[in-house]
Design a protein around this motif. Structure first.
Motif, mmCIF file in Angstrom:
data_model
loop_
_atom_site.group_PDB
_atom_site.id
_atom_site.type_symbol
_atom_site.label_atom_id
_atom_site.label_comp_id
_atom_site.label_asym_id
_atom_site.label_seq_id
_atom_site.Cartn_x
_atom_site.Cartn_y
_atom_site.Cartn_z
ATOM 1 N N ALA A 45 -4.120 7.882 0.342
ATOM 2 C CA ALA A 45 -3.788 7.776 1.764
ATOM 3 C C ALA A 45 -4.119 6.382 2.293
ATOM 4 O O ALA A 45 -3.349 5.803 3.067
ATOM 5 N N GLU A 46 -5.238 5.819 1.884
ATOM 6 C CA GLU A 46 -5.611 4.468 2.298
ATOM 7 C C GLU A 46 -4.603 3.441 1.800
ATOM 8 O O GLU A 46 -4.202 2.545 2.545
ATOM 9 N N LYS A 47 -4.185 3.567 0.549
ATOM 10 C CA LYS A 47 -3.202 2.636 -0.017
ATOM 11 C C LYS A 47 -1.882 2.712 0.743
ATOM 12 O O LYS A 47 -1.271 1.688 1.041
ATOM 13 N N LEU A 48 -1.446 3.931 1.068
ATOM 14 C CA LEU A 48 -0.205 4.091 1.834
ATOM 15 C C LEU A 48 -0.330 3.496 3.229
ATOM 16 O O LEU A 48 0.601 2.863 3.728
ATOM 17 N N ALA A 49 -1.472 3.688 3.868
ATOM 18 C CA ALA A 49 -1.688 3.142 5.212
ATOM 19 C C ALA A 49 -1.669 1.614 5.181
ATOM 20 O O ALA A 49 -1.067 0.975 6.051
ATOM 21 N N ILE A 50 -2.293 1.030 4.178
ATOM 22 C CA ILE A 50 -2.305 -0.432 4.050
ATOM 23 C C ILE A 50 -0.894 -0.948 3.804
ATOM 24 O O ILE A 50 -0.468 -1.942 4.397
ATOM 25 N N GLU A 51 -0.152 -0.265 2.951
ATOM 26 C CA GLU A 51 1.238 -0.661 2.663
ATOM 27 C C GLU A 51 2.091 -0.629 3.931
ATOM 28 O O GLU A 51 2.855 -1.540 4.211
ATOM 29 N N ARG A 52 1.959 0.426 4.712
ATOM 30 C CA ARG A 52 2.727 0.529 5.960
ATOM 31 C C ARG A 52 2.306 -0.539 6.955
ATOM 32 O O ARG A 52 3.134 -1.086 7.675
ATOM 33 N N GLN B 286 -13.543 14.934 -6.860
ATOM 34 C CA GLN B 286 -12.693 13.892 -7.430
ATOM 35 C C GLN B 286 -11.292 13.965 -6.847
ATOM 36 O O GLN B 286 -10.682 12.942 -6.514
ATOM 37 N N LEU B 287 -10.772 15.183 -6.696
ATOM 38 C CA LEU B 287 -9.446 15.376 -6.117
ATOM 39 C C LEU B 287 -9.405 14.865 -4.683
ATOM 40 O O LEU B 287 -8.489 14.132 -4.300
ATOM 41 N N VAL B 288 -10.408 15.204 -3.895
ATOM 42 C CA VAL B 288 -10.481 14.737 -2.508
ATOM 43 C C VAL B 288 -10.577 13.216 -2.476
ATOM 44 O O VAL B 288 -9.890 12.550 -1.691
ATOM 45 N N SER B 289 -11.393 12.651 -3.330
ATOM 46 C CA SER B 289 -11.556 11.194 -3.398
ATOM 47 C C SER B 289 -10.230 10.507 -3.739
ATOM 48 O O SER B 289 -9.864 9.495 -3.127
ATOM 49 N N ASP B 290 -9.498 11.057 -4.697
ATOM 50 C CA ASP B 290 -8.207 10.488 -5.092
ATOM 51 C C ASP B 290 -7.179 10.583 -3.964
ATOM 52 O O ASP B 290 -6.402 9.657 -3.745
ATOM 53 N N ILE B 291 -7.183 11.701 -3.247
ATOM 54 C CA ILE B 291 -6.250 11.866 -2.131
ATOM 55 C C ILE B 291 -6.553 10.869 -1.022
ATOM 56 O O ILE B 291 -5.644 10.245 -0.473
ATOM 57 N N VAL B 292 -7.834 10.689 -0.703
ATOM 58 C CA VAL B 292 -8.227 9.728 0.331
ATOM 59 C C VAL B 292 -7.837 8.315 -0.097
ATOM 60 O O VAL B 292 -7.319 7.534 0.699
ATOM 61 N N SER B 293 -8.048 7.988 -1.357
ATOM 62 C CA SER B 293 -7.689 6.664 -1.872
ATOM 63 C C SER B 293 -6.187 6.420 -1.760
ATOM 64 O O SER B 293 -5.752 5.337 -1.331
#
Length: 86
Positions: A21-28, A12-19
């Motif tokens: 990171a994806e949100k930050l990448a999309i924002e950038r 769950q922790l890994v899944s949340d971190i990946v999620s």
């Protein structure tokens, strides 16, 4: 071996971190596609100085004023840079 988190909690922790990171990448990515940039954003994104922007304005870069800030169209910047390359 002593485990701090259960396998389920670790996943769950890994899944949340990946999620996140994806949100930050999309924002950038969205930010980098913004059409109008303020002068400080131009300097940061194009890694240039105020003097460089002044030279680009002399070469034909247009700007518009909104409130106290000057804005530059990303397309105009790219066109001027292409012109200066030649």
């Amino acid at each position: 071996m002593n485990q701090l988190l259960s396998n389920e909690a670790s996943q769950q922790l890994v899944s949340d971190i990946v999620s996140l990171a994806e949100k930050l990448a999309i924002e950038r990515a969205k930010q980098s596609q913004k059409r109008w940039l303020r002068q400080n954003e131009v300097m940061k994104e194009y890694r240039c100085t105020h003097a460089d922007i002044t030279n680009w304005e002399i070469a034909g870069l247009r700007k518009r004023r909104q409130g106290k800030s000057w804005y530059y169209d990303r397309k105009d910047i790219d066109e001027v840079l292409e012109t200066l390359k030649q």
